[in-house]
Design a protein around this motif. Structure first.
Motif, mmCIF file in Angstrom:
data_model
loop_
_atom_site.group_PDB
_atom_site.id
_atom_site.type_symbol
_atom_site.label_atom_id
_atom_site.label_comp_id
_atom_site.label_asym_id
_atom_site.label_seq_id
_atom_site.Cartn_x
_atom_site.Cartn_y
_atom_site.Cartn_z
ATOM 1 N N THR A 51 -0.195 4.563 -2.186
ATOM 2 C CA THR A 51 0.217 3.300 -2.772
ATOM 3 C C THR A 51 -0.224 3.220 -4.231
ATOM 4 O OG1 THR A 51 -1.804 2.086 -2.242
ATOM 5 C CG2 THR A 51 -0.113 2.215 -0.523
ATOM 6 N N ARG A 52 0.261 2.206 -4.885
ATOM 7 C CA ARG A 52 -0.112 1.979 -6.273
ATOM 8 C C ARG A 52 -1.627 1.811 -6.385
ATOM 9 N NH1 ARG A 52 2.641 -3.174 -8.739
ATOM 10 N NH2 ARG A 52 4.499 -1.865 -8.673
ATOM 11 N N GLY A 53 -2.243 1.242 -5.359
ATOM 12 C CA GLY A 53 -3.685 1.006 -5.370
ATOM 13 C C GLY A 53 -4.502 2.193 -4.893
ATOM 14 N N GLY A 54 -3.828 3.273 -4.500
ATOM 15 C CA GLY A 54 -4.544 4.476 -4.106
ATOM 16 C C GLY A 54 -4.763 4.656 -2.611
ATOM 17 N N LEU A 55 -4.238 3.766 -1.779
ATOM 18 C CA LEU A 55 -4.354 3.948 -0.329
ATOM 19 C C LEU A 55 -3.426 5.084 0.104
ATOM 20 C CD1 LEU A 55 -4.335 0.247 0.898
ATOM 21 C CD2 LEU A 55 -6.289 1.759 0.625
ATOM 22 N N THR A 56 -3.900 5.889 1.037
ATOM 23 C CA THR A 56 -3.121 7.049 1.476
ATOM 24 C C THR A 56 -2.794 6.957 2.964
ATOM 25 O OG1 THR A 56 -5.142 8.317 1.893
ATOM 26 C CG2 THR A 56 -4.136 8.540 -0.277
ATOM 27 N N ARG A 57 -1.688 7.575 3.323
ATOM 28 C CA ARG A 57 -1.260 7.671 4.712
ATOM 29 C C ARG A 57 -0.736 9.074 4.953
ATOM 30 N NH1 ARG A 57 -3.764 3.741 4.799
ATOM 31 N NH2 ARG A 57 -3.160 1.621 5.439
ATOM 32 N N TYR A 58 -1.011 9.599 6.148
ATOM 33 C CA TYR A 58 -0.574 10.953 6.496
ATOM 34 C C TYR A 58 0.047 10.968 7.890
ATOM 35 C CZ TYR A 58 -3.666 12.358 2.677
ATOM 36 O OH TYR A 58 -4.266 12.507 1.454
ATOM 37 N N ALA A 59 1.026 11.814 8.049
ATOM 38 C CA ALA A 59 1.542 12.099 9.380
ATOM 39 C C ALA A 59 0.549 13.005 10.098
ATOM 40 C CB ALA A 59 2.901 12.780 9.277
ATOM 41 N N ASP A 60 0.512 12.906 11.411
ATOM 42 C CA ASP A 60 -0.441 13.723 12.169
ATOM 43 C C ASP A 60 -0.238 15.214 11.931
ATOM 44 O OD1 ASP A 60 -0.912 11.759 15.246
ATOM 45 O OD2 ASP A 60 -1.673 11.523 13.197
ATOM 46 N N SER A 61 0.984 15.614 11.658
ATOM 47 C CA SER A 61 1.289 17.035 11.492
ATOM 48 C C SER A 61 0.571 17.661 10.300
ATOM 49 C CB SER A 61 2.797 17.236 11.359
ATOM 50 O OG SER A 61 3.297 16.512 10.246
ATOM 51 N N VAL A 62 0.139 16.857 9.341
ATOM 52 C CA VAL A 62 -0.508 17.408 8.146
ATOM 53 C C VAL A 62 -1.905 16.839 7.905
ATOM 54 C CG1 VAL A 62 1.762 17.743 7.082
ATOM 55 C CG2 VAL A 62 0.412 15.698 6.516
ATOM 56 N N LYS A 63 -2.306 15.874 8.704
ATOM 57 C CA LYS A 63 -3.600 15.220 8.490
ATOM 58 C C LYS A 63 -4.724 16.236 8.576
ATOM 59 C CE LYS A 63 -3.758 11.137 10.129
ATOM 60 N NZ LYS A 63 -3.823 9.995 11.083
ATOM 61 N N GLY A 64 -5.628 16.187 7.615
ATOM 62 C CA GLY A 64 -6.745 17.117 7.581
ATOM 63 C C GLY A 64 -6.453 18.403 6.835
ATOM 64 N N ARG A 65 -5.179 18.665 6.545
ATOM 65 C CA ARG A 65 -4.798 19.889 5.820
ATOM 66 C C ARG A 65 -4.195 19.575 4.460
ATOM 67 N NH1 ARG A 65 -0.859 23.057 7.673
ATOM 68 N NH2 ARG A 65 0.274 21.348 8.687
ATOM 69 N N PHE A 66 -3.464 18.467 4.369
ATOM 70 C CA PHE A 66 -2.811 18.087 3.121
ATOM 71 C C PHE A 66 -3.528 16.889 2.516
ATOM 72 C CE2 PHE A 66 1.778 19.703 4.154
ATOM 73 C CZ PHE A 66 1.253 20.931 4.475
ATOM 74 N N THR A 67 -3.550 16.834 1.181
ATOM 75 C CA THR A 67 -4.162 15.721 0.475
ATOM 76 C C THR A 67 -3.214 15.230 -0.610
ATOM 77 O OG1 THR A 67 -6.375 16.647 0.844
ATOM 78 C CG2 THR A 67 -6.157 14.929 -0.827
ATOM 79 N N ILE A 68 -2.911 13.951 -0.577
ATOM 80 C CA ILE A 68 -2.068 13.357 -1.614
ATOM 81 C C ILE A 68 -2.970 12.631 -2.611
ATOM 82 C CG2 ILE A 68 -1.656 11.211 -0.334
ATOM 83 C CD1 ILE A 68 1.215 11.261 -1.466
#
Length: 125
Positions: A51-68
């Protein structure tokens, strides 16, 4: 303001790659910037958003491996991909929307714009 994905390539399993989503103008214009991917035999799905404020969301398929992450000074959102697997092979796209919703391990976005060109990631030995 347009978004353009870049940074794809060929990487071995277990390797890393960083994608960039570069805005043609002020990236803070967008409430949410997110990444989606589409393998050749599957539908396009959202995998990570910020988000504009820096909150992040991940799908389970990439959680823990990908970082936005985002660098507003550079008008860029990054997707750091680590521990890549052959199943991560896909065309990766970035887009913007009004909001991002996480539900039962999947993501959805509201009020997205038209899609730009993606960048191809191939994970293969």
């Amino acid at each position: 303001v347009q978004l353009q994905a870049s940074g794809g390539g060929v990487v071995q399993p277990g390797g890393s790659l960083r994608l960039a989503c570069i805005a043609s103008g002020n990236i803070t214009t967008f409430y949410v910037v997110a990444w989606a991917r589409q393998a050749s035999d599957k539908s396009r799905g959202w995998i990570a958003g910020i988000t504009r404020g820096g909150l992040t969301r991940y799908a389970d398929s990439v959680k823990g491996r990908f970082t936005i992450s985002r660098d507003d000074a550079e008008n860029t959102v990054y997707l750091q991909m680590d521990s890549l697997k052959p199943d991560d092979t896909a065309a990766y796209y970035c887009n913007s929307g009004r909001s991002i919703i996480s539900f039962e391990g999947s993501l959805s976005m509201t009020d997205i714009r038209s899609w730009g060109q993606g960048t191809l990631v191939t994970v293969s030995s």
